[in-house]
Scaffold this motif. Sequence first.
Motif, PDB file in Angstrom:
ATOM      1  N   TYR A  94      52.530  90.993  15.536  1.00 53.27           N
ATOM      2  CA  TYR A  94      51.576  91.957  15.008  1.00 53.27           C
ATOM      3  C   TYR A  94      50.700  92.497  16.139  1.00 53.27           C
ATOM      4  CZ  TYR A  94      52.601  89.678  10.512  1.00 53.27           C
ATOM      5  OH  TYR A  94      53.222  89.155   9.399  1.00 53.27           O
ATOM      6  N   ASN A  96      47.107  94.516  17.091  1.00 56.35           N
ATOM      7  CA  ASN A  96      45.741  94.497  16.579  1.00 56.35           C
ATOM      8  C   ASN A  96      44.898  95.392  17.479  1.00 56.35           C
ATOM      9  OD1 ASN A  96      42.983  93.093  17.329  1.00 56.35           O
ATOM     10  ND2 ASN A  96      43.353  92.640  15.168  1.00 56.35           N
ATOM     11  N   LYS A 108      38.629  95.807  12.745  1.00 57.64           N
ATOM     12  CA  LYS A 108      39.919  95.476  13.345  1.00 57.64           C
ATOM     13  C   LYS A 108      41.037  96.019  12.460  1.00 57.64           C
ATOM     14  CE  LYS A 108      38.690  91.298  15.896  1.00 57.64           C
ATOM     15  NZ  LYS A 108      39.115  91.825  17.208  1.00 57.64           N
ATOM     16  N   TRP A 110      45.346  96.246  11.891  1.00 57.58           N
ATOM     17  CA  TRP A 110      46.565  95.487  12.137  1.00 57.58           C
ATOM     18  C   TRP A 110      47.791  96.365  11.918  1.00 57.58           C
ATOM     19  CZ3 TRP A 110      46.666  90.504  13.910  1.00 57.58           C
ATOM     20  CH2 TRP A 110      45.465  89.794  13.868  1.00 57.58           C
TER      21      TRP A 110
END
Length: 120
Positions: A94, A96, A108, A110
């Motif tokens: 992932y 970020n 944040k 993702w």
Amino acid sequence: QVQLVESGGGLAQSGGSLRLSCAASGSNFSIGTMGWYRQAPGKERESIAAITGGARSNYADSVKGRFTISRDNAKNTVYLQMNSLKPEDTAVYYCNADIVPTGGTFRKYWGQGTQVTVSS
């Protein structure tokens, strides 16, 4: 609406290489630190690499010397070059990013995750 879109996962043999990309789409925002995490089956998500807006990077011990994080600020994209892959690198990866939309507040974001599988 800001989105992070990942690409580049797949299958590799032990000792091989893969390159992941993650692009932030949308408009009117600024990006701070960007990073990569991974989550293997039955394990917690872990941070493996991060890079600041000024291109300072840091790595988890498990990937240091094998993985390289970089970014292209003009393209709002972060990359993860993965070399000398090992079966234990198998995970969902992932990206970020710390993003501040113009007139908005920090949060944040993702990516959707991309599978990396390393065969022995």
